[in-house]
Design an enzyme around this catalytic site. Structure first.
Site, mmCIF file in Angstrom:
data_model
loop_
_atom_site.group_PDB
_atom_site.id
_atom_site.type_symbol
_atom_site.label_atom_id
_atom_site.label_comp_id
_atom_site.label_asym_id
_atom_site.label_seq_id
_atom_site.Cartn_x
_atom_site.Cartn_y
_atom_site.Cartn_z
ATOM 1 N N GLY A 240 5.807 -17.517 23.488
ATOM 2 C CA GLY A 240 6.122 -18.921 23.259
ATOM 3 C C GLY A 240 7.592 -19.191 22.990
ATOM 4 N N GLU A 282 5.053 -11.316 22.592
ATOM 5 C CA GLU A 282 4.707 -11.404 24.017
ATOM 6 C C GLU A 282 5.485 -12.498 24.737
ATOM 7 O OE1 GLU A 282 0.552 -12.385 23.600
ATOM 8 O OE2 GLU A 282 -0.003 -10.301 23.354
ATOM 9 N N PRO A 283 6.797 -12.380 24.789
ATOM 10 C CA PRO A 283 7.540 -13.430 25.500
ATOM 11 C C PRO A 283 7.329 -13.339 27.005
ATOM 12 C CG PRO A 283 9.036 -11.693 24.767
ATOM 13 C CD PRO A 283 7.672 -11.315 24.271
ATOM 14 N N GLY A 284 7.207 -14.488 27.640
ATOM 15 C CA GLY A 284 7.163 -14.550 29.097
ATOM 16 C C GLY A 284 8.398 -15.319 29.549
ATOM 17 N N ARG A 285 8.351 -16.621 29.291
ATOM 18 C CA ARG A 285 9.426 -17.527 29.676
ATOM 19 C C ARG A 285 10.814 -17.031 29.243
ATOM 20 N NH1 ARG A 285 8.291 -22.706 30.388
ATOM 21 N NH2 ARG A 285 6.450 -22.419 29.098
ATOM 22 N N TYR A 324 3.777 -30.835 34.241
ATOM 23 C CA TYR A 324 4.071 -31.043 32.825
ATOM 24 C C TYR A 324 5.115 -32.125 32.596
ATOM 25 C CZ TYR A 324 2.289 -26.174 32.538
ATOM 26 O OH TYR A 324 1.569 -25.018 32.640
ATOM 27 N N CYS A 351 3.035 -34.726 50.481
ATOM 28 C CA CYS A 351 2.540 -36.094 50.611
ATOM 29 C C CYS A 351 1.798 -36.550 49.366
ATOM 30 C CB CYS A 351 1.672 -36.205 51.856
ATOM 31 S SG CYS A 351 2.696 -36.193 53.311
ATOM 32 N N GLU A 352 2.543 -36.708 48.303
ATOM 33 C CA GLU A 352 2.033 -37.268 47.048
ATOM 34 C C GLU A 352 3.233 -37.880 46.340
ATOM 35 O OE1 GLU A 352 -0.909 -35.783 44.748
ATOM 36 O OE2 GLU A 352 -1.717 -34.371 46.234
ATOM 37 N N TYR A 380 6.719 -19.376 35.354
ATOM 38 C CA TYR A 380 5.721 -20.375 35.739
ATOM 39 C C TYR A 380 6.233 -21.183 36.939
ATOM 40 C CZ TYR A 380 4.394 -18.787 31.194
ATOM 41 O OH TYR A 380 4.094 -17.965 30.149
HETATM 42 C C1 PLP Z 1 1.255 -17.321 28.268
HETATM 43 C C2 PLP Z 1 1.097 -16.343 27.168
HETATM 44 C C3 PLP Z 1 2.214 -15.765 26.559
HETATM 45 C C4 PLP Z 1 3.632 -16.098 26.924
HETATM 46 O O1 PLP Z 1 4.029 -17.387 26.745
HETATM 47 P P1 PLP Z 1 5.576 -17.766 26.961
HETATM 48 O O2 PLP Z 1 5.669 -19.171 26.548
HETATM 49 O O3 PLP Z 1 5.887 -17.587 28.406
HETATM 50 O O4 PLP Z 1 6.376 -16.851 26.110
HETATM 51 C C5 PLP Z 1 1.995 -14.823 25.581
HETATM 52 N N1 PLP Z 1 0.752 -14.467 25.202
HETATM 53 C C6 PLP Z 1 -0.355 -15.009 25.756
HETATM 54 C C7 PLP Z 1 -1.683 -14.572 25.313
HETATM 55 C C8 PLP Z 1 -0.216 -15.967 26.759
HETATM 56 O O5 PLP Z 1 -1.310 -16.512 27.306
#
Ligand code: PLP
Length: 428
Positions: A240, A282-285, A324, A351-352, A380
């Site tokens: 997050g 657990e960073p993604g973004r 979003y 086409c939207e 994402y």
């Molecule tokens: C999506 C997700 C994340 C990562 O979220 P980010 O906002 O990209 O950091 C971490 N843990 C779980 C379980 C998720 O579903």
């Protein structure tokens, strides 16, 4: 301005040292371009910030942000683990070279089949519901299995309602007040519960809700430990971590953030006598978001009731603005530092009428043939791309020190028909 980008001696946008205009020319548009060193820098910044405060620290990259194999290989090389939310992500992560022990599977509403797949691949299973726990217990080979639970700490946060994954409206995790009961249930069923997890939402720039969730989760962990005797090997606070999307959004001060989180964590492990568990996030973004650009070419400038800049990408290529209402900053690649001149709508080719990358955006002069770079297109972005309107998905390139590799080929018309079958009676 907190948005990160570089320019070269021509004053053009540079991605991994390569001229973005050349990339668009050579590989075509729309094109996703990933800056390898930015991914590595992002990883190292987080890793250092946390590990200098607490040695037993592990990052699980949330693969759903970007599942390109090359991106996953880079993070594997850096020492990351994987947060997988589906069996497809487990499959991809194993292929990318992550050992099963470095993969944490956090599924929700999973089938028994999927549980079986996860169990047989040897990854760590993070259980989301009592139903899942009971079905897992019935599978051969689950006896004595190390598991963890996702807990909803009743705290949520995120940049959009769809991205808030804690709180009473959220479908995720077990309730904090049932945690003791559920860990006891797991022990009775013959499991070895060794972890506890939460993930409250996405795109968090304000550390306060995250800190609150950390406190709640640590209190739950303390209660579970003292009432069931479970010893936690790891405590996972989820992802997050946000990045700025607009020029004036703040940066998450990662060192301060890490220090505060770990301060809380250490106090609580001391208070509850928890035995130095590994701290996981657990960073993604945060790891991949600002490392990529979507390059798209302007094909139409139209003076209608409003002034529209029409480009060759759409919400099939990058869904976030439509899904979003997300802001993505846009640069003109041959003059990223030019002074903005007029308010324009940047529209895609789907086409939207919701297919807009920007409404009323103050941009420098834009003409047909110009290439635009949509920033923060690493997370994402491609992973949500589709073939809607029968448009093949774009190519992806990885750039490092000006060296360019195509890490996903542009799809062709044939790919649009992949796996379709025409019944014999309909053959012409
Ligand atoms: C999506 C997700 C994340 C990562 O979220 P980010 O906002 O990209 O950091 C971490 N843990 C779980 C379980 C998720 O579903």
């Amino acid at each position: 301005m907190n948005l990160h980008y570089q320019t070269n001696d021509k004053g053009h946008l540079a991605i991994g040292g390569a001229d973005a205009l050349d990339l668009a020319q050579e590989y075509g548009t729309p094109l996703y371009a990933v800056d390898e060193l930015r991914v590595r820098d992002n990883y190292r910044r987080v890793y250092q910030a946390f590990s200098q405060e607490y040695k037993k620290f592990q990052i699980f990259y949330a693969a759903k942000a970007n599942t390109n194999l090359a991106v996953m290989r880079i993070l594997e090389e850096e020492g990351s683990g994987i947060d997988a939310v589906s069996t497809g992500e487990i499959y991809t992560a194993l292929l990318a070279g992550f050992e099963p022990e470095r993969i944490l599977y956090t599924g929700n509403n999973v089938t028994t089949h999927e549980l079986e797949f996860a169990l047989n691949s040897g990854v760590r299973i993070n259980v989301d519901s009592i139903s899942q726990l009971q079905r897992l217990a019935e599978l051969p080979g689950s006896d004595g299995l190390k598991i963890s639970f996702r807990v909803n700490p009743m705290v949520g946060a995120g940049h959009h309602d769809h991205c808030i994954t804690g709180g009473e409206l959220s479908k995720f995790g077990i309730m904090e007040q049932e945690a003791v009961e559920v860990y006891n249930m797991a022990l009775d069923l013959g499991f070895r519960p060794v972890g506890i997890h939460t993930h409250i939402g996405s795109g968090i720039l304000d550390p306060e809700p995250f800190k609150l969730a950390v406190e709640v989760l640590m209190d739950v962990a303390g209660r579970v430990h003292s009432e069931t005797g479970v010893n936690f090997e790891f405590i996972d606070f989820g992802g997050g971590l946000g990045i700025p999307y607009t020029p004036d959004e703040p940066l998450l001060e990662i060192e301060t953030f890490a220090r505060e989180i770990i301060g809380l964590f250490k106090d609580k492990i001391y208070d509850y006598g928890l035995n130095n568990p590994t701290l996981c996030i657990e960073p993604g973004r945060y790891l991949v978001g600002d490392a990529s650009y979507l390059l798209t070419r302007v094909n139409t400038v139209k003076n209608s009731y409003r002034k529209f800049v029409g480009v060759d990408a759409g919400f099939n290529t990058l869904l976030r603005p439509t899904m979003y209402g997300s802001y993505h900053h846009i640069l003109v690649v041959d003059k990223p530092d030019a002074v903005p001149k007029e308010n324009l709508d940047v529209a895609g080719n789907i086409c939207e009428s919701g297919d807009l990358f920007a409404r009323d955006r103050l941009l420098p002069e834009v003409k047909e043939g110009d290439v635009l770079a949509i920033m923060n297109a690493g997370a994402y972005a491609f992973s949500m791309a589709s073939q809607y309107n029968s448009r093949p998905r774009p190519a992806e390139v990885l750039v490092k020190n000006k060296e360019v590799d195509v890490i996903r080929e542009r799809e062709t018309f044939a790919d649009l028909l992949y796996k379709q079958n025409l019944p014999v009676r309909l053959l012409k």
